[in-house]
Design an enzyme around this catalytic site. Structure first.
Site, mmCIF file in Angstrom:
data_model
loop_
_atom_site.group_PDB
_atom_site.id
_atom_site.type_symbol
_atom_site.label_atom_id
_atom_site.label_comp_id
_atom_site.label_asym_id
_atom_site.label_seq_id
_atom_site.Cartn_x
_atom_site.Cartn_y
_atom_site.Cartn_z
ATOM 1 N N CYS A 86 0.823 -1.219 0.000
ATOM 2 C CA CYS A 86 0.000 0.000 0.000
ATOM 3 C C CYS A 86 0.855 1.266 0.000
ATOM 4 O O CYS A 86 1.683 1.465 0.895
ATOM 5 C CB CYS A 86 -0.890 -0.026 1.241
ATOM 6 S SG CYS A 86 -1.732 1.536 1.531
ATOM 7 N N TRP A 119 -7.937 -7.089 4.096
ATOM 8 C CA TRP A 119 -6.574 -7.463 4.495
ATOM 9 C C TRP A 119 -6.636 -8.515 5.601
ATOM 10 O O TRP A 119 -7.443 -8.402 6.515
ATOM 11 C CB TRP A 119 -5.813 -6.257 5.052
ATOM 12 C CG TRP A 119 -5.581 -5.133 4.096
ATOM 13 C CD1 TRP A 119 -6.167 -3.907 4.126
ATOM 14 C CD2 TRP A 119 -4.669 -5.117 2.989
ATOM 15 N NE1 TRP A 119 -5.677 -3.124 3.105
ATOM 16 C CE2 TRP A 119 -4.767 -3.834 2.395
ATOM 17 C CE3 TRP A 119 -3.782 -6.042 2.431
ATOM 18 C CZ2 TRP A 119 -4.016 -3.464 1.279
ATOM 19 C CZ3 TRP A 119 -3.037 -5.672 1.322
ATOM 20 C CH2 TRP A 119 -3.152 -4.402 0.769
ATOM 21 N N ARG A 156 -14.398 1.656 5.427
ATOM 22 C CA ARG A 156 -13.502 0.667 4.818
ATOM 23 C C ARG A 156 -12.438 0.255 5.838
ATOM 24 O O ARG A 156 -12.164 0.969 6.794
ATOM 25 C CB ARG A 156 -12.862 1.246 3.556
ATOM 26 C CG ARG A 156 -13.899 1.618 2.500
ATOM 27 C CD ARG A 156 -13.268 1.691 1.126
ATOM 28 N NE ARG A 156 -12.874 0.380 0.663
ATOM 29 C CZ ARG A 156 -13.580 -0.369 -0.212
ATOM 30 N NH1 ARG A 156 -14.701 0.077 -0.714
ATOM 31 N NH2 ARG A 156 -13.139 -1.544 -0.577
ATOM 32 N N GLU A 174 -5.134 7.798 9.037
ATOM 33 C CA GLU A 174 -4.877 8.708 7.915
ATOM 34 C C GLU A 174 -3.366 8.920 7.801
ATOM 35 O O GLU A 174 -2.746 9.576 8.647
ATOM 36 C CB GLU A 174 -5.627 10.029 8.145
ATOM 37 C CG GLU A 174 -5.299 11.132 7.161
ATOM 38 C CD GLU A 174 -5.383 10.719 5.708
ATOM 39 O OE1 GLU A 174 -6.357 10.060 5.302
ATOM 40 O OE2 GLU A 174 -4.430 11.030 4.968
ATOM 41 N N SER A 175 -2.795 8.369 6.731
ATOM 42 C CA SER A 175 -1.335 8.372 6.596
ATOM 43 C C SER A 175 -0.718 9.766 6.638
ATOM 44 O O SER A 175 0.359 9.959 7.196
ATOM 45 C CB SER A 175 -0.928 7.670 5.299
ATOM 46 O OG SER A 175 -1.473 8.350 4.180
HETATM 47 N N1 LIG Z 1 -6.588 7.838 3.399
HETATM 48 C C1 LIG Z 1 -5.979 6.655 3.709
HETATM 49 C C2 LIG Z 1 -6.077 5.669 2.535
HETATM 50 C C3 LIG Z 1 -5.595 4.316 2.911
HETATM 51 C C4 LIG Z 1 -6.027 3.265 1.893
HETATM 52 O O1 LIG Z 1 -6.892 3.491 1.050
HETATM 53 N N2 LIG Z 1 -5.397 2.077 1.965
HETATM 54 C C5 LIG Z 1 -5.760 0.993 1.072
HETATM 55 C C6 LIG Z 1 -4.574 0.190 0.648
HETATM 56 S S1 LIG Z 1 -3.501 1.019 -0.445
HETATM 57 C C7 LIG Z 1 -6.649 0.016 1.781
HETATM 58 O O2 LIG Z 1 -6.322 -0.429 2.862
HETATM 59 N N3 LIG Z 1 -7.758 -0.338 1.148
HETATM 60 C C8 LIG Z 1 -8.654 -1.333 1.645
HETATM 61 C C9 LIG Z 1 -10.064 -1.047 1.219
HETATM 62 O O3 LIG Z 1 -10.328 0.035 0.698
HETATM 63 O O4 LIG Z 1 -10.889 -1.926 1.416
HETATM 64 C C10 LIG Z 1 -4.553 6.998 4.066
HETATM 65 O O5 LIG Z 1 -3.892 7.735 3.328
HETATM 66 O O6 LIG Z 1 -4.092 6.522 5.086
#
Ligand SMILES: N[C@@H](CCC(=O)N[C@@H](CS)C(=O)NCC(=O)O)C(=O)O
Length: 355
Positions: A86, A119, A156, A174-175
């Site tokens: 990710c 995940w 999510r 939030e990263s």
């Molecule tokens: N806004 C979040 C986005 C994190 C994100 O979308 N992570 C993805 C992986 S790259 C995820 O875990 N997706 C799982 C899903 O949407 O079900 C951040 O920047 O921390």
């Protein structure tokens, strides 16, 4: 049918938001998304007319701070859940390494495969780097189990996620905020040479924020807008903006007085751009169809910047796992790649420093 809410007693998890006296405000924003009819891969709703991917805002936004009595920076109190695949999680790993926080903030890496339940943690024999289930802090088998400890959570189940091991609760998912907490909030427990916030200095903030703004929309998230689009129009719109921004970044790096976006100092602008660019040729070009150009063949200045970060700065190279990156995207998105075949190329994943 997806399990929407798992009974907590079956998960052996403590229901943190109901049981523990937390002074943190419980987030009340409405974040309805995962309905029982909706699959985890339906990033664009089936009934969407535009076919455009809209990323939802992250839900948990609590802040670790030196001035906080609830969430003070402490060694070995916080835990980070990440996927090596990710790009958003990748930022947090880079900053953790740059700041020398490895000893103080523990990490669990999920399995690279994101299946219908999202995940998951690993099983024996699935690779030493992968956290095995049940995950020790929470007993979780899936990331969703950790999110489901919060009553009413309906969003999510994303990585990265920062967890408070002392109070058993989610801190932040939030990263962009997690990396900022890492820059300076932990300085009191770090050696002198690791202190200070050189990645987001007061005097650089305006230009970093301005750069991050359009890079987030068109590049970091732009690759997802291309890849997840379900109409030709949405796809083309995203790809055109993406390449116009890459052209702009190429020009910025050509004019830069140093190896970085803003000259001789590594800043947050570089840190947030790298996870997208390192995935670009190996994955996005074919899997997300962002194939008007490749970094290695068409953007010499971005390519030079990328190789410098990867080959010369261990925090970038050591947090980059091409196996997880390639397998995750190509085998976790059946709506894009139904047979889950991972392309062999490009070879190599990244060219040598002085090729
Ligand atoms: N806004 C979040 C986005 C994190 C994100 O979308 N992570 C993805 C992986 S790259 C995820 O875990 N997706 C799982 C899903 O949407 O079900 C951040 O920047 O921390």
């Amino acid at each position: 049918m997806l399990l929407r809410r798992l009974p907590l007693q079956l998960l052996k998890l403590r229901p943190i938001s109901t049981q523990l006296p937390s002074k943190l405000p419980i987030v009340t924003r409405s974040y309805t998304i995962m309905t029982t009819e909706r699959k985890i891969t339906d990033w664009v709703p089936k009934d969407s007319k535009t076919g455009e991917f809209n990323r939802l805002a992250s839900t948990f936004r609590h802040q670790i701070s030196r001035t906080s009595s609830d969430l003070p920076p402490e060694s070995n109190r916080y835990h980070l859940y990440v996927s090596y695949a990710c790009p958003w999680a990748h930022r947090t790993l880079i900053v953790r390494a740059l700041k020398g926080l490895e000893k103080h903030i523990s990490v669990s890496v999920v399995h690279w495969h994101m299946g219908p339940s999202g995940w998951r943690f690993g099983e024996e024999g699935e690779g030493e780097e992968i956290q095995k289930a049940p995950e020790p802090n929470t007993g979780a088998k899936f990331m969703r189990d950790i999110y489901n400890t919060v009553e009413g959570y309906d969003g999510r189940f994303t990585v990265p996620l920062l967890w408070d091991k002392k109070m058993n609760r989610i801190v932040n998912n939030e990263s962009s905020e997690i990396i900022r907490m890492f820059y300076e909030e932990f300085d009191d427990i770090l050696p002198e040479e690791k202190r200070g916030n050189s990645y987001y200095k007061e005097e650089d903030r305006q230009r970093i924020d301005e750069f991050n703004g359009w890079v987030y929309e068109t590049v970091n998230n732009g690759v997802y807008k291309s890849g997840f689009a379900t109409t030709q129009e949405a796809y083309e719109k995203a790809v055109i903006s993406l390449f116009s921004s890459l052209d702009k970044i190429e020009a910025i790096l050509r004019e830069s007085s140093g190896p970085y976006i803003f000259g001789s100092s590594l800043t947050e602008a570089d840190i947030r751009l790298y996870p997208t660019i390192i995935r670009f040729d190996p994955v996005y070009v074919q899997h997300f169809k962002t194939n008007l150009k490749m970094i290695r063949h068409d953007y010499p200045n971005i390519e030079k910047w990328l190789r410098h970060l990867y080959w010369d700065i261990p925090a970038f190279r050591e947090t980059t796992n091409f196996e997880h990156i390639k397998k995750h995207y190509t085998k976790s998105h059946p709506q894009i790649n139904p047979h889950g075949i991972t392309p062999l190329g490009p070879v190599p994943d990244i060219l040598p420093k002085n090729a």
